[in-house]
Scaffold this active site. Structure first.
Site, mmCIF file in Angstrom:
data_model
loop_
_atom_site.group_PDB
_atom_site.id
_atom_site.type_symbol
_atom_site.label_atom_id
_atom_site.label_comp_id
_atom_site.label_asym_id
_atom_site.label_seq_id
_atom_site.Cartn_x
_atom_site.Cartn_y
_atom_site.Cartn_z
ATOM 1 N N CYS A 180 37.629 46.988 37.438
ATOM 2 C CA CYS A 180 39.011 46.254 38.695
ATOM 3 C C CYS A 180 40.169 46.701 38.580
ATOM 4 C CB CYS A 180 39.291 44.799 38.099
ATOM 5 S SG CYS A 180 39.729 44.724 35.901
ATOM 6 N N HIS B 177 41.798 40.569 34.804
ATOM 7 C CA HIS B 177 40.960 40.645 36.235
ATOM 8 C C HIS B 177 41.818 40.995 36.997
ATOM 9 C CE1 HIS B 177 37.657 41.474 39.271
ATOM 10 N NE2 HIS B 177 38.880 40.812 39.736
ATOM 11 N N HIS C 3 37.716 44.016 45.678
ATOM 12 C CA HIS C 3 37.973 43.711 44.104
ATOM 13 C C HIS C 3 36.292 44.684 43.557
ATOM 14 C CE1 HIS C 3 35.860 39.726 42.879
ATOM 15 N NE2 HIS C 3 35.714 40.136 43.669
#
Length: 360
Positions: free
Chosen positions: A274, A322, A334
Site C-alpha cells: 500500500c 494502510h 490502493h
C-alpha cells in the site's frame, strides 16, 4: 488543473464493486481417522452458512491487518538500514581520508625532526644569537617565527585529525550496532508477515470454490456497507478540491498501476504494497515522501476530510497501517492486501484515521 475525476454515480457503482482489505487466521482441518480403525465413508462437506463465512471473513481480515502492520515495521526497518548503510559508507570514506591526512602530517613531523637532528640539535635561537650579521639575524628570526607557527599549526592539525578519526570510529561502531538491530527487526517482521499470510491462506484453502466466491461477495458487501454509510453522512457534498499539478501526476501514476499484484515490501514496478504504491506515485510526481503509511501519517501535513483533493493520501485504521490515494468523487486507488491487485475502492470502505497532503 484537476485530478482524475469520475462522475459521482459511476464512481459509486465502481467503488461498490471494489474489494476491501481482508485478512487471515487459523485453518479448519478435517480430523484424521484414528489409527487402527476403518475410515468412515467420505461425505460431502457441510456448506458453511453466511454467518460462519462472515466469521471467517473477519478472521481473515484481522490476520491480513496484522500482516499489514508487520509490513510497515519491515519497510521502516529496511529504510533505516539503507540509510545507516549509506552513512557507514560515508564514514568509511571520512576515515580513509583522515588516515591519509594523518600519514602526511606524520611524515612532515618526521621530516622536521630529522632536519633538527642534522643541524646538530642546536636550537635555532642559539644559532641566530651567534650570528655576526644583523640582517641575517633578523631574516632568520622572521623565518624562525614562521617555522614555529607552521610547526604549531601542523601539530594542532595532527591532534585534530586524530580526534576526528576517534570520533568517526566511535560513530561507525554505533551505526553498525543500530544497523544490526534494524536487520533483526526486519527479520522478525518478515517472519510475522509470512506467518500471518500463511494462516490466512490456509483458512481460504479450506473453502470450497463456491464458498470462496461467497466470501468475496461478503467482502464486497462489507465494503459497500461502510462506503454507503460514509457517503450517506453527506461528507461528499463538501469535498470539491481540485488537484495540484503534482497531485495530478501522482494520481496518473497510481491509476496506471491498477491490476498489478500486492506484494508486501514491494515498491514496483511489477508489484506494490500500500505505501509502496503511494510513495512511488509521489516520487514520480517529483515529491519524495516517507516510505511507510505510519511515517506518512506522522510526517506529512494533515488536512480535514472535507478539504481533501485528488492526490491526497487517506490513512486508515487507528494504527495507520494502510493508505490509499484519493481520486475524487469518493474513490481511492490502493494496493489492498496479499492475494489482491491494485484497484479502485470506496474512500469510506475502511476506517479513516485522517488525510495527509504531500504537496502542501
Amino acid at each position: 488543473m484537476t485530478g482524475k475525476r469520475y462522475p459521482t454515480v459511476a464512481a459509486v457503482a465502481l467503488v461498490c464493486a471494489a474489494t476491501v482489505l481482508a485478512a487471515p487466521g487459523t485453518a479448519f482441518a478435517n480430523p484424521s481417522p484414528t489409527p487402527g480403525t476403518s475410515p468412515t465413508p467420505r461425505t460431502s462437506p457441510i456448506p458453511r452458512t453466511d454467518t460462519s463465512l462472515e466469521q471467517v471473513r473477519e478472521e481473515i481480515d484481522e490476520l491480513y491487518h496484522d500482516a499489514g502492520v508487520a509490513t510497515d515495521a519491515y519497510n521502516a526497518a529496511e529504510e533505516k538500514a539503507e540509510k545507516q548503510s549509506e552513512q557507514i559508507v560515508e564514514l568509511a570514506k571520512d576515515i580513509a581520508k583522515g588516515q591519509a591526512k594523518l600519514k602526511k602530517l606524520k611524515a612532515r613531523a618526521g621530516a622536521a625532526a630529522r632536519a633538527q637532528y642534522r643541524g646538530g640539535g642546536m636550537p635555532s635561537e642559539a644559532k641566530l644569537m651567534l650570528s655576526d650579521d644583523p640582517g641575517q639575524f633578523l631574516d632568520g628570526a622572521r623565518r624562525m617565527r614562521q617555522g614555529e607557527k607552521a610547526t604549531k599549526g601542523m601539530l594542532t592539525e595532527l591532534e585534530r585529525t586524530q580526534d576526528d578519526l576517534r570520533i568517526y570510529a566511535k560513530d561507525a561502531t554505533a551505526r553498525w550496532t543500530k544497523l544490526e538491530a534494524n536487520r533483526k527487526s526486519k527479520a522478525a517482521a518478515k517472519k510475522k508477515i509470512k506467518r500471518k499470510i500463511a494462516a490466512a491462506e490456509k483458512i481460504e484453502s479450506t473453502l470450497e470454490k463456491k464458498e470462496q466466491e461467497r466470501l468475496r461477495k461478503l467482502e464486497e458487501a462489507a465494503a459497500r456497507k461502510k462506503q454507503s454509510a460514509w457517503v450517506s453522512s453527506g461528507v461528499l457534498k463538501d469535498i470539491d478540491g481540485k488537484s495540484s499539478a503534482r497531485g495530478k501526476k501522482a494520481v496518473e501514476f497510481a491509476t496506471a498501476q491498477i491490476g498489478k499484484p500486492y506484494v508486501w515490501g514491494a515498491e514496483g514496478p511489477g508489484s506494490y504494497d500500500c505505501s509502496g504504491l503511494t510513495s512511488q506515485a509521489w516520487a514520480a510526481a517529483g515529491r519524495g515522501i516517507p516510505r511507510t503509511s505510519q511515517e506518512q501519517w506522522k510526517q506529512l501535513p494533515r488536512v480535514d476530510v472535507k478539504n481533501m483533493r485528488p492526490g491526497d493520501l487517506i490513512i486508515y485504521h487507528s494504527d495507520a497501517s494502510h493508505v490509499g490515494m484519493y481520486l475524487g468523487d469518493g474513490a481511492i486507488v490502493h494496493a489492498p492486501r496479499p492475494g489482491r491487485n491494485v484497484t479502485i475502492a470506496g474512500a469510506g470502505s475502511m476506517q479513516i484515521l485522517g488525510v495527509v497532503r504531500p504537496d502542501t
